[in-house]
Design a protein around this motif. Structure first.
Motif, PDB file in Angstrom:
ATOM      1  N   GLU A  62       0.848  -1.064   0.041  1.00  0.00           N
ATOM      2  CA  GLU A  62       0.070  -0.131  -0.075  1.00  0.00           C
ATOM      3  C   GLU A  62       0.770   1.426   0.025  1.00  0.00           C
ATOM      4  N   SER A  63       2.191   1.209  -0.205  1.00  0.00           N
ATOM      5  CA  SER A  63       2.928   2.346  -0.245  1.00  0.00           C
ATOM      6  C   SER A  63       4.278   2.020  -1.183  1.00  0.00           C
ATOM      7  N   GLU A  64       4.988   3.135  -1.389  1.00  0.00           N
ATOM      8  CA  GLU A  64       6.085   2.930  -2.361  1.00  0.00           C
ATOM      9  C   GLU A  64       7.407   3.539  -1.790  1.00  0.00           C
ATOM     10  N   GLU A  65       8.485   2.796  -1.846  1.00  0.00           N
ATOM     11  CA  GLU A  65       9.621   3.287  -1.021  1.00  0.00           C
ATOM     12  C   GLU A  65      10.175   4.412  -1.679  1.00  0.00           C
ATOM     13  N   CYS A  66      10.961   5.434  -1.172  1.00  0.00           N
ATOM     14  CA  CYS A  66      11.449   6.763  -1.451  1.00  0.00           C
ATOM     15  C   CYS A  66      12.834   6.798  -0.751  1.00  0.00           C
ATOM     16  N   ILE A  67      13.653   7.642  -1.380  1.00  0.00           N
ATOM     17  CA  ILE A  67      14.754   7.853  -0.692  1.00  0.00           C
ATOM     18  C   ILE A  67      14.906   9.573  -0.821  1.00  0.00           C
ATOM     19  N   ILE A  68      14.778  10.019   0.686  1.00  0.00           N
ATOM     20  CA  ILE A  68      15.019  11.490   0.816  1.00  0.00           C
ATOM     21  C   ILE A  68      16.014  11.819   1.328  1.00  0.00           C
ATOM     22  N   ASP A  69      16.741  12.721   1.023  1.00  0.00           N
ATOM     23  CA  ASP A  69      18.002  12.960   1.615  1.00  0.00           C
ATOM     24  C   ASP A  69      18.773  11.974   1.998  1.00  0.00           C
ATOM     25  N   GLY A  70      18.895  10.890   1.156  1.00  0.00           N
ATOM     26  CA  GLY A  70      19.879   9.755   1.622  1.00  0.00           C
ATOM     27  C   GLY A  70      19.212   8.679   2.575  1.00  0.00           C
ATOM     28  N   ASN A  71      17.781   9.013   3.047  1.00  0.00           N
ATOM     29  CA  ASN A  71      17.191   8.216   3.930  1.00  0.00           C
ATOM     30  C   ASN A  71      15.804   7.502   3.274  1.00  0.00           C
ATOM     31  N   LYS A  72      15.613   6.104   3.682  1.00  0.00           N
ATOM     32  CA  LYS A  72      14.842   5.658   2.960  1.00  0.00           C
ATOM     33  C   LYS A  72      13.171   5.826   3.754  1.00  0.00           C
ATOM     34  N   GLY A  73      12.473   6.117   2.790  1.00  0.00           N
ATOM     35  CA  GLY A  73      11.161   6.495   3.521  1.00  0.00           C
ATOM     36  C   GLY A  73       9.835   5.961   2.562  1.00  0.00           C
ATOM     37  N   TYR A  74       8.692   6.379   2.958  1.00  0.00           N
ATOM     38  CA  TYR A  74       7.618   5.599   2.113  1.00  0.00           C
ATOM     39  C   TYR A  74       6.752   6.881   1.814  1.00  0.00           C
ATOM     40  N   LYS A  75       6.138   6.562   0.546  1.00  0.00           N
ATOM     41  CA  LYS A  75       5.039   7.518  -0.077  1.00  0.00           C
ATOM     42  C   LYS A  75       3.854   6.890  -0.478  1.00  0.00           C
ATOM     43  N   VAL A  76       2.716   7.468   0.107  1.00  0.00           N
ATOM     44  CA  VAL A  76       1.422   7.004  -0.004  1.00  0.00           C
ATOM     45  C   VAL A  76       0.534   8.057  -0.647  1.00  0.00           C
ATOM     46  N   LYS A  77      -0.054   7.883  -1.568  1.00  0.00           N
ATOM     47  CA  LYS A  77      -1.396   8.859  -1.970  1.00  0.00           C
ATOM     48  C   LYS A  77      -2.804   8.389  -1.969  1.00  0.00           C
ATOM     49  N   ILE A  78      -3.408   9.284  -1.318  1.00  0.00           N
ATOM     50  CA  ILE A  78      -4.807   8.854  -1.292  1.00  0.00           C
ATOM     51  C   ILE A  78      -5.712  10.069  -1.903  1.00  0.00           C
ATOM     52  N   GLU A  79      -6.944   9.597  -2.440  1.00  0.00           N
ATOM     53  CA  GLU A  79      -8.086  10.722  -2.555  1.00  0.00           C
ATOM     54  C   GLU A  79      -9.120  10.402  -1.842  1.00  0.00           C
ATOM     55  N   GLU A  80      -9.697  11.611  -1.157  1.00  0.00           N
ATOM     56  CA  GLU A  80     -10.747  11.538  -0.256  1.00  0.00           C
ATOM     57  C   GLU A  80     -11.494  12.757  -0.559  1.00  0.00           C
ATOM     58  N   ASN A  81     -12.733  12.996  -0.446  1.00  0.00           N
ATOM     59  CA  ASN A  81     -13.639  14.184  -0.312  1.00  0.00           C
ATOM     60  C   ASN A  81     -13.133  15.222  -1.195  1.00  0.00           C
ATOM     61  N   ASN A  82     -12.773  15.079  -2.440  1.00  0.00           N
ATOM     62  CA  ASN A  82     -12.165  15.708  -3.517  1.00  0.00           C
ATOM     63  C   ASN A  82     -10.989  16.288  -3.272  1.00  0.00           C
ATOM     64  N   GLU A  83     -10.094  15.628  -2.442  1.00  0.00           N
ATOM     65  CA  GLU A  83      -8.739  16.137  -2.176  1.00  0.00           C
ATOM     66  C   GLU A  83      -8.014  15.000  -2.364  1.00  0.00           C
ATOM     67  N   ILE A  84      -6.623  15.537  -2.831  1.00  0.00           N
ATOM     68  CA  ILE A  84      -5.450  14.360  -3.080  1.00  0.00           C
ATOM     69  C   ILE A  84      -4.617  14.633  -1.849  1.00  0.00           C
ATOM     70  N   ILE A  85      -4.320  13.737  -1.184  1.00  0.00           N
ATOM     71  CA  ILE A  85      -3.441  14.042   0.013  1.00  0.00           C
ATOM     72  C   ILE A  85      -2.085  12.762  -0.241  1.00  0.00           C
ATOM     73  N   THR A  86      -0.932  13.442  -0.240  1.00  0.00           N
ATOM     74  CA  THR A  86       0.288  12.693  -0.190  1.00  0.00           C
ATOM     75  C   THR A  86       0.907  12.659   0.848  1.00  0.00           C
TER      76      THR A  86
ATOM     77  N   TYR B 162       4.531  11.470   3.174  1.00  0.00           N
ATOM     78  CA  TYR B 162       5.806  10.930   3.129  1.00  0.00           C
ATOM     79  C   TYR B 162       6.324  10.565   4.537  1.00  0.00           C
ATOM     80  N   LEU B 163       6.850   9.410   4.645  1.00  0.00           N
ATOM     81  CA  LEU B 163       7.428   9.103   6.063  1.00  0.00           C
ATOM     82  C   LEU B 163       8.772   8.723   5.921  1.00  0.00           C
ATOM     83  N   ILE B 164       9.417   9.497   6.906  1.00  0.00           N
ATOM     84  CA  ILE B 164      11.079   9.226   6.806  1.00  0.00           C
ATOM     85  C   ILE B 164      11.414   9.104   8.371  1.00  0.00           C
ATOM     86  N   GLN B 165      12.440   8.385   8.651  1.00  0.00           N
ATOM     87  CA  GLN B 165      12.916   8.120  10.129  1.00  0.00           C
ATOM     88  C   GLN B 165      14.461   8.296   9.886  1.00  0.00           C
ATOM     89  N   LYS B 166      14.907   9.235  11.054  1.00  0.00           N
ATOM     90  CA  LYS B 166      16.361   9.649  11.370  1.00  0.00           C
ATOM     91  C   LYS B 166      16.549   9.739  12.804  1.00  0.00           C
TER      92      LYS B 166
END
Length: 370
Positions: free
Chosen positions: A89-113, A115-119
């Motif tokens: 339900e997510s896709e891996e991303c690299i942000i500033d050299g750190n692995k994170g996750y990206k999830v995109k959802i659509e709800e109530n005529n909004e698109i919410i994206t 990103y989760l990263i840990q350091k």
């Protein structure tokens, strides 16, 4: 046996379907940008976005035309974020050299994206929002801001050396030589009393992990950890508080989160009004608001972004929420509060069959006779 339910970092994600998209960043640079930096990170944002606003625990960015927004939360989290998000339900991303996750959802005529990263035992949650029709126009800014995100050189927010005092459903963490060292039992009992009152008032059966309260001696003490006190992280069951903050406010934020499995109206007026109403201070917020209105003689604007522009916003909010509860019932208010309608005005119409401004005017008329 007491059931301990796992607290999800993104409860909304379990309620709706996920739309998976690529994490690739675009190569173009922002032609004109400004820079925001704090203890943890530095990020560039377009010059046609407003100056960021700190609303603990998040930093809020908004485009001038209100069509795109970003908020970034930074909070302690030692467990692996891989346990929080299902891989399909997510896709891996690299942000500033750190692995994170990206999830995109659509709800109530909004698109919410998301990103989760840990350091360094810190979790960073970035949430971009836009209307569906504006998403393509906002996409370039979103990609460029994520690409510019850089971690600063910060140490782990460690509470390993802090003392722990557990009383019923509350775990209190406080440093050596804290101002509550000699009164920790009394301090804890006051919070338990507030917790028990709030759970009974809202009819929430507590079957969740204990609430962790991190207690600081001063605002300066919190700033050493990059925190603007006090605030709660509902769903995480974390509270970061000054030692002398009212007992009930942040606890009310945490407890009210579970009225309906994490669903809450996206309204500062309603969330802060309820928490202040349940402060456990014994204050008469109707009387206080009526006196302020008589002294200052001005029209209160409470809805939307106007709420936080009021000098006495929390007092007004508590009075307004109490009015709704007393006149229309607590049960109706809870239904209104704990639902996934993120439009404040539409929520008033749906649950109270009235415009928000009509209800505000009703409340102000009531105060004139209080």
């Amino acid at each position: 046996m007491k059931i301990i339910k796992r607290v999800s970092i993104l409860p909304i994600l379990v309620l709706i379907s996920f739309l998976l998209v690529s994490c690739d960043m675009k190569d173009e640079e922002m032609s004109e940008s400004k820079t925001y930096s704090n203890v943890y990170y530095t990020i560039k944002y377009p010059s046609n976005w407003r100056e960021p606003e700190l609303i603990a625990p998040k930093v809020f960015f908004l485009k001038d035309d209100n069509k795109c927004s970003l908020d970034i939360k930074a909070l302690p989290y030692k467990d692996s974020i891989e346990d929080l998000i299902p891989k399909d339900e997510s896709e891996e991303c690299i942000i500033d050299g750190n692995k994170g996750y990206k999830v995109k959802i659509e709800e109530n005529n909004e698109i919410i994206t998301f990103y989760l990263i840990q350091k360094n035992d810190m979790l960073f949650e970035m949430m971009f929002k836009s209307q569906v029709d504006d998403y393509k126009n906002c996409l370039a800014s979103m990609d460029q801001m994520i690409k510019s995100f850089e971690f600063n050189d910060f140490e782990s927010m460690s509470f390993a050396n802090w003392n722990q005092f557990t009383i019923e459903n509350i775990e209190v963490y406080y440093p050596n030589n804290s101002v509550i060292n000699d009164t920790i039992e009394e301090w804890g009992k006051d919070r338990v009393e507030a917790f028990n009152y709030i759970t009974e008032y809202l009819d929430v059966q507590w079957e969740y992990e204990p609430i962790k309260m991190y207690v600081f001696d001063s605002e300066e003490h919190g700033e050493q950890y990059g925190l603007q006190l006090g605030f709660a992280l509902p769903g995480y069951n974390h509270i970061f508080t000054l030692h002398n903050q009212y007992p009930g406010h942040e606890l009310a934020h945490c407890v009210s989160y579970y009225i309906n499995n994490g669903e809450r109206i996206d309204s500062a007026l309603i969330n802060e009004g309820l928490a202040t109403h349940l402060n456990m201070t014994g204050k008469d917020y109707h009387r206080m608001t009526a006196d302020i209105l008589q002294e200052k003689s001005y029209t209160i604007k409470l809805l939307g972004d106007d709420f936080r522009k009021n000098e006495d916003a929390y007092t007004f909010g508590a009075s307004f929420v109490k009015y709704l509860i007393d006149k229309y019932s607590l049960e109706l208010f809870k239904e209104f509060f704990a639902q996934n309608q993120y439009n404040e005005e539409e929520s008033f119409r749906e649950f109270y069959d009235k415009e928000g401004n009509v209800l505000v005017n009703e409340w102000m008329d009531y105060l004139k006779t209080y």
